[in-house]
Design an enzyme around this catalytic site. Structure first.
Site, PDB file in Angstrom:
ATOM      1  CB  VAL A 104      -0.962   0.004   1.210  1.00 54.00           C
ATOM      2  CG1 VAL A 104      -1.625   1.353   1.389  1.00 54.00           C
ATOM      3  CG2 VAL A 104      -2.027  -1.055   0.991  1.00 54.00           C
ATOM      4  N   GLY A 105       1.787   1.342   0.961  1.00 52.91           N
ATOM      5  CA  GLY A 105       2.611   2.554   1.085  1.00 52.91           C
ATOM      6  C   GLY A 105       3.386   2.861  -0.188  1.00 52.91           C
ATOM      7  CB  THR A 110      -7.249  -2.246   6.936  1.00 49.73           C
ATOM      8  OG1 THR A 110      -7.115  -1.937   5.550  1.00 49.73           O
ATOM      9  CG2 THR A 110      -8.667  -2.675   7.256  1.00 49.73           C
ATOM     10  CD  GLU A 156      -5.460   3.192  -1.334  1.00 48.52           C
ATOM     11  OE1 GLU A 156      -5.152   4.337  -0.987  1.00 48.52           O
ATOM     12  OE2 GLU A 156      -6.178   2.968  -2.332  1.00 48.52           O
ATOM     13  CE  LYS A 167      -9.596  -1.709   3.017  1.00 47.36           C
ATOM     14  NZ  LYS A 167      -9.480  -1.722   1.572  1.00 47.36           N
ATOM     15  N   GLY A 191      -8.171 -15.145  -2.029  1.00 45.96           N
ATOM     16  CA  GLY A 191      -6.969 -15.051  -1.199  1.00 45.96           C
ATOM     17  C   GLY A 191      -6.645 -13.585  -1.004  1.00 45.96           C
ATOM     18  CB  CYS A 240      -7.400  -7.183   2.263  1.00 49.19           C
ATOM     19  SG  CYS A 240      -6.021  -6.057   2.108  1.00 49.19           S
ATOM     20  CG  PHE A 241     -11.246 -10.316   0.425  1.00 51.02           C
ATOM     21  CD1 PHE A 241     -11.249  -8.935   0.461  1.00 51.02           C
ATOM     22  CD2 PHE A 241     -11.690 -10.933  -0.729  1.00 51.02           C
ATOM     23  CE1 PHE A 241     -11.676  -8.181  -0.623  1.00 51.02           C
ATOM     24  CE2 PHE A 241     -12.118 -10.204  -1.820  1.00 51.02           C
ATOM     25  CZ  PHE A 241     -12.110  -8.830  -1.768  1.00 51.02           C
ATOM     26  CE  LYS A 276      -4.976  -7.289   6.966  1.00 49.61           C
ATOM     27  NZ  LYS A 276      -5.556  -5.989   7.304  1.00 49.61           N
ATOM     28  NE  ARG A 297       0.628  -9.666   1.875  1.00 48.26           N
ATOM     29  CZ  ARG A 297       0.628  -8.355   2.139  1.00 48.26           C
ATOM     30  NH1 ARG A 297       0.808  -7.932   3.379  1.00 48.26           N
ATOM     31  NH2 ARG A 297       0.461  -7.470   1.178  1.00 48.26           N
TER      32      ARG A 297
HETATM   33  P1  NAD Z   1       3.069  -4.838   3.898  1.00 48.24           P
HETATM   34  O1  NAD Z   1       3.392  -5.905   4.872  1.00 48.24           O
HETATM   35  O2  NAD Z   1       3.319  -5.049   2.447  1.00 48.24           O
HETATM   36  O3  NAD Z   1       3.889  -3.507   4.303  1.00 48.24           O
HETATM   37  C1  NAD Z   1       3.955  -2.997   5.591  1.00 48.24           C
HETATM   38  C2  NAD Z   1       5.356  -2.437   5.815  1.00 48.24           C
HETATM   39  O4  NAD Z   1       5.381  -1.749   7.075  1.00 48.24           O
HETATM   40  C3  NAD Z   1       6.443  -3.498   5.892  1.00 48.24           C
HETATM   41  O5  NAD Z   1       7.425  -3.255   4.900  1.00 48.24           O
HETATM   42  C4  NAD Z   1       7.023  -3.331   7.321  1.00 48.24           C
HETATM   43  O6  NAD Z   1       8.431  -3.537   7.381  1.00 48.24           O
HETATM   44  C5  NAD Z   1       6.679  -1.892   7.624  1.00 48.24           C
HETATM   45  N1  NAD Z   1       6.668  -1.586   9.055  1.00 48.24           N
HETATM   46  C6  NAD Z   1       6.070  -2.290  10.073  1.00 48.24           C
HETATM   47  N2  NAD Z   1       6.249  -1.653  11.233  1.00 48.24           N
HETATM   48  C7  NAD Z   1       6.972  -0.534  10.982  1.00 48.24           C
HETATM   49  C8  NAD Z   1       7.465   0.526  11.790  1.00 48.24           C
HETATM   50  N3  NAD Z   1       7.224   0.569  13.103  1.00 48.24           N
HETATM   51  N4  NAD Z   1       8.187   1.505  11.198  1.00 48.24           N
HETATM   52  C9  NAD Z   1       8.426   1.481   9.873  1.00 48.24           C
HETATM   53  N5  NAD Z   1       7.974   0.505   9.051  1.00 48.24           N
HETATM   54  C10 NAD Z   1       7.252  -0.492   9.598  1.00 48.24           C
HETATM   55  O7  NAD Z   1       1.551  -4.449   4.143  1.00 48.24           O
HETATM   56  P2  NAD Z   1       0.522  -3.824   3.082  1.00 48.24           P
HETATM   57  O8  NAD Z   1      -0.036  -4.885   2.220  1.00 48.24           O
HETATM   58  O9  NAD Z   1       1.150  -2.618   2.460  1.00 48.24           O
HETATM   59  O10 NAD Z   1      -0.650  -3.386   4.060  1.00 48.24           O
HETATM   60  C11 NAD Z   1      -0.507  -2.266   4.904  1.00 48.24           C
HETATM   61  C12 NAD Z   1      -1.867  -1.925   5.477  1.00 48.24           C
HETATM   62  O11 NAD Z   1      -2.763  -1.557   4.420  1.00 48.24           O
HETATM   63  C13 NAD Z   1      -2.570  -3.079   6.203  1.00 48.24           C
HETATM   64  O12 NAD Z   1      -3.299  -2.549   7.276  1.00 48.24           O
HETATM   65  C14 NAD Z   1      -3.523  -3.626   5.152  1.00 48.24           C
HETATM   66  O13 NAD Z   1      -4.648  -4.237   5.730  1.00 48.24           O
HETATM   67  C15 NAD Z   1      -3.925  -2.373   4.424  1.00 48.24           C
HETATM   68  N6  NAD Z   1      -4.353  -2.578   3.033  1.00 48.24           N
HETATM   69  C16 NAD Z   1      -3.677  -3.427   2.216  1.00 48.24           C
HETATM   70  C17 NAD Z   1      -4.061  -3.574   0.884  1.00 48.24           C
HETATM   71  C18 NAD Z   1      -3.340  -4.512  -0.038  1.00 48.24           C
HETATM   72  O14 NAD Z   1      -3.818  -4.709  -1.152  1.00 48.24           O
HETATM   73  N7  NAD Z   1      -2.223  -5.094   0.331  1.00 48.24           N
HETATM   74  C19 NAD Z   1      -5.121  -2.818   0.391  1.00 48.24           C
HETATM   75  C20 NAD Z   1      -5.785  -1.945   1.247  1.00 48.24           C
HETATM   76  C21 NAD Z   1      -5.385  -1.828   2.564  1.00 48.24           C
HETATM   77  C1  UDX Z   2      -9.151  -6.365  -2.029  1.00 45.07           C
HETATM   78  C2  UDX Z   2     -10.188  -5.279  -2.358  1.00 45.07           C
HETATM   79  O1  UDX Z   2     -10.720  -5.509  -3.671  1.00 45.07           O
HETATM   80  C3  UDX Z   2      -9.555  -3.905  -2.275  1.00 45.07           C
HETATM   81  O2  UDX Z   2     -10.544  -2.902  -2.477  1.00 45.07           O
HETATM   82  C4  UDX Z   2      -8.921  -3.728  -0.906  1.00 45.07           C
HETATM   83  O3  UDX Z   2      -8.280  -2.469  -0.813  1.00 45.07           O
HETATM   84  C5  UDX Z   2      -7.911  -4.838  -0.627  1.00 45.07           C
HETATM   85  O4  UDX Z   2      -8.566  -6.120  -0.764  1.00 45.07           O
HETATM   86  P1  UDX Z   2      -7.180  -7.531  -3.359  1.00 45.07           P
HETATM   87  O5  UDX Z   2      -7.231  -8.529  -2.262  1.00 45.07           O
HETATM   88  O6  UDX Z   2      -5.870  -6.933  -3.699  1.00 45.07           O
HETATM   89  O7  UDX Z   2      -8.164  -6.303  -3.048  1.00 45.07           O
HETATM   90  O8  UDX Z   2      -7.750  -8.188  -4.719  1.00 45.07           O
HETATM   91  P2  UDX Z   2      -9.242  -8.533  -5.214  1.00 45.07           P
HETATM   92  O9  UDX Z   2      -9.298  -8.182  -6.636  1.00 45.07           O
HETATM   93  O10 UDX Z   2     -10.276  -7.971  -4.353  1.00 45.07           O
HETATM   94  O11 UDX Z   2      -9.271 -10.127  -5.124  1.00 45.07           O
HETATM   95  C6  UDX Z   2      -9.270 -10.802  -3.876  1.00 45.07           C
HETATM   96  C7  UDX Z   2      -9.391 -12.286  -4.090  1.00 45.07           C
HETATM   97  O12 UDX Z   2     -10.697 -12.618  -4.563  1.00 45.07           O
HETATM   98  C8  UDX Z   2      -8.425 -12.838  -5.130  1.00 45.07           C
HETATM   99  O13 UDX Z   2      -7.932 -14.083  -4.714  1.00 45.07           O
HETATM  100  C9  UDX Z   2      -9.287 -12.987  -6.363  1.00 45.07           C
HETATM  101  O14 UDX Z   2      -8.811 -13.964  -7.247  1.00 45.07           O
HETATM  102  C10 UDX Z   2     -10.609 -13.396  -5.737  1.00 45.07           C
HETATM  103  N1  UDX Z   2     -11.773 -13.090  -6.584  1.00 45.07           N
HETATM  104  C11 UDX Z   2     -12.102 -11.796  -6.872  1.00 45.07           C
HETATM  105  C12 UDX Z   2     -12.554 -14.125  -7.068  1.00 45.07           C
HETATM  106  O15 UDX Z   2     -12.274 -15.298  -6.807  1.00 45.07           O
HETATM  107  N2  UDX Z   2     -13.653 -13.824  -7.832  1.00 45.07           N
HETATM  108  C13 UDX Z   2     -14.008 -12.544  -8.142  1.00 45.07           C
HETATM  109  O16 UDX Z   2     -15.022 -12.369  -8.842  1.00 45.07           O
HETATM  110  C14 UDX Z   2     -13.206 -11.498  -7.654  1.00 45.07           C
END
Ligand code: NAD
Ligand code: UDX
Length: 465
Positions: free
Chosen positions: A15-16, A134, A163, A222, A275, A278-279, A281, A348
């Site tokens: 995300v970042g 989140t 996000e 969210k 998978g 996010c979902f 968790k 993940r």
């Molecule tokens: P990520 O594990 O990819 O990244 C998190 C980063 O934070 C890691 O690199 C870690 O080293 C760093 N970190 C942890 N503690 C720290 C600290 N004290 N100081 C500095 N850095 C530190 O995680 P992500 O997938 O980017 O998710 C981040 C957040 O966003 C979660 O809450 C997640 O639920 C939410 N989110 C993720 C997605 C997604 O698609 N991955 C989408 C929407 C929201």
């Molecule tokens: C999800 C949300 O869509 C996003 O808004 C939020 O910020 C983070 O979580 P992400 O997990 O990255 O995003 O991908 P997404 O496209 O939502 O798919 C999630 C999982 O559902 C994947 O494994 C995908 O293959 C599956 N999926 C999605 C299905 O099996 N069928 C579908 O119709 C849609």
């Protein structure tokens, strides 16, 4: 309104990294610094070869290439970046707790708390602190409590700005977001902070798409958005099982119901299961929160989405085993795809992990091919389950870099990620070099059934008898 010249983001992850790259590219007059405690991750973000960025996302390397070291910086100097910034995003991981109270369900907020304490320690002037991670509803009050007890007279405004990007389409989602959600206090300074953050997004998004709410609605929205999306996938997946028993076709059903504008056509693709980080968790967290307020029926309702997803993954694995005459010991089964969806290297909670684990339990010989996932990642995912020793995992599962080679003398192929390249393969040649009968189990409904049948495969497409 405060003039913003410096933004800091704590957490250079999925995300970042992309979010800040887009902000930097759209706001050339703002210096954006993304910091992380993980030196290796920061080094990868700074790698001269943009193919070595820690995250694969279509369009990401082009954006990073243009903005990096101009107004976009990746660094491990967390304190310096906090000190400089007027807005600090917290974008660290919030995984499901693996210990103590709420183990297996609640979100682990230790990384978020550490960030808050760090900000409290370093800040010398007023800051807007933005929850980008989140978080469970009401987390902002905990962050506020930590920040307000610094004794250094700094004013902190806490905003929630969850996000909504999806991996694989992160850049497109960020550039063309359906909406941006900003939650904050309704006090004059809270409103000013919300407007300040809105002004960042207004560099590239129309104002109408930026929604302002109170903090708690934003935090909870969210979790609810992810729960609703996942619920659609679980709903259609349960119906896929019924289709297989009744000769109905899940794709025809998705189309038929999706044409109803009240239902809509998106997120109705039956699959081996959802998978991603996010979902699961976020639903577990929602379930935990509902239960902690005594709302048992609410918790049970949402928990069912996860139960249905687990069912879909095990149903798929069991179908492979029963189709291969109930014995797969020593049989070579190729897994096409390990990522949780296409166009990402993220694994993940990928359904591939659960399917592989179930097949390994039966002593199958597994060969994995994924265009973007490394062998180290695949073994780490399996080892993390703790089902068997890492030596056994390495003995039973091989990672192959050549998708054609992988299928030589294989009994079966299971498609677990919907990578586009799988559609382009020479399936005739693949059939020729497999053992007969040659099975393909398509967990992503990627291939054409008629064509696969005509090539002589025993082809199973999830949701179709
Ligand atoms: P990520 O594990 O990819 O990244 C998190 C980063 O934070 C890691 O690199 C870690 O080293 C760093 N970190 C942890 N503690 C720290 C600290 N004290 N100081 C500095 N850095 C530190 O995680 P992500 O997938 O980017 O998710 C981040 C957040 O966003 C979660 O809450 C997640 O639920 C939410 N989110 C993720 C997605 C997604 O698609 N991955 C989408 C929407 C929201
Ligand atoms: C999800 C949300 O869509 C996003 O808004 C939020 O910020 C983070 O979580 P992400 O997990 O990255 O995003 O991908 P997404 O496209 O939502 O798919 C999630 C999982 O559902 C994947 O494994 C995908 O293959 C599956 N999926 C999605 C299905 O099996 N069928 C579908 O119709 C849609």
């Amino acid at each position: 309104m405060k003039k913003i010249t410096h933004i800091c983001c704590i957490g250079a992850g999925y995300v970042g990294g992309p979010t800040m790259s887009v902000i930097a590219s759209q706001c050339p007059n703002i210096k954006v610094t993304v910091v992380d405690i993980n030196q290796q991750r920061i080094d990868s973000w700074n790698d001269d070869n943009l193919d070595n960025l820690p995250i694969f996302e279509p369009g990401l390397k082009e954006i990073v290439g243009k903005a990096r070291n101009k107004n976009l910086f990746f660094s491990t100097e967390v304190d310096k970046a906090i000190d400089e910034a007027q807005i600090i995003f917290i974008s660290v991981n919030t995984p499901t707790k693996t210990y103590g109270k709420g183990k297996g369900q609640a979100a682990d907020l230790k990384f978020v708390e550490l960030c808050a304490r760090n900000i409290a320690k370093v800040a010398k002037d007023d800051k807007i602190v933005v929850e980008k991670s989140t978080l469970p509803v009401r987390t902002a009050s905990a962050i506020k409590s930590i920040l307000q007890h610094t004794g250094n007279k700094v004013n902190f405004e806490i905003l929630s700005n969850p996000e909504f990007l999806a991996e694989g389409t992160a850049i497109e989602d960020l550039l063309n977001a359906d909406r941006v959600l900003i939650g904050g206090d309704d006090t004059p300074s809270g409103q000013e902070a919300k407007d300040t953050l809105s002004s960042i997004y207004e560099h590239w998004l129309p104002k109408e798409r930026i929604l302002q709410t109170n903090v708690w609605s934003s935090e909870l929205s969210k979790l609810v958005a992810n729960a609703f999306l996942a619920q659609r996938v679980s709903s259609i997946n349960t119906i896929s099982a019924l289709c297989e028993k009744t000769d109905a076709n899940i794709q025809e059903i998705s189309r038929a119901i999706g044409y109803d504008s009240r239902i809509g056509s998106k997120f109705l693709n039956a699959s081996v299961g959802f998978g991603g980080s996010c979902f699961q968790k976020d639903i577990l967290n929602l379930v935990y929160i509902a239960r902690s307020y005594g709302l048992t029926e609410v918790a049970d309702y949402w928990e069912q989405v996860i139960i249905a997803n687990d069912y879909q993954k095990s149903r798929f694995a069991e179908h492979i085993i029963s189709s291969l005459y109930n014995t797969i010991s020593g049989k070579k089964i190729v897994l096409y795809g390990w990522a949780f969806k296409k166009d990402t290297n993220d694994t993940r909670e990928s359904p591939a992990i659960a399917v592989a684990d179930a097949l390994l339990d039966e002593n199958a010989e597994i060969i994995v091919y994924d265009p973007k996932v490394t062998a180290d990642r695949i073994y780490a995912d399996l080892d993390y389950l703790g089902t068997r020793s890492s030596e056994e995992n390495r003995k039973l599962l091989t990672v192959c870099n050549d998708p054609m080679d992988a299928t030589k003398e294989a009994h079966a192929i299971a498609i677990l990620t919907e990578w586009d390249e799988f559609k382009t393969y020479d399936w005739k040649s693949i059939h020729e070099q497999m053992l007969k009968p040659a099975f393909v189990f398509d967990g992503r409904r990627l291939l054409d059934k008629e064509k696969m049948d005509s090539l002589g495969f025993n082809y199973y497409k999830i949701g179709q008898s």
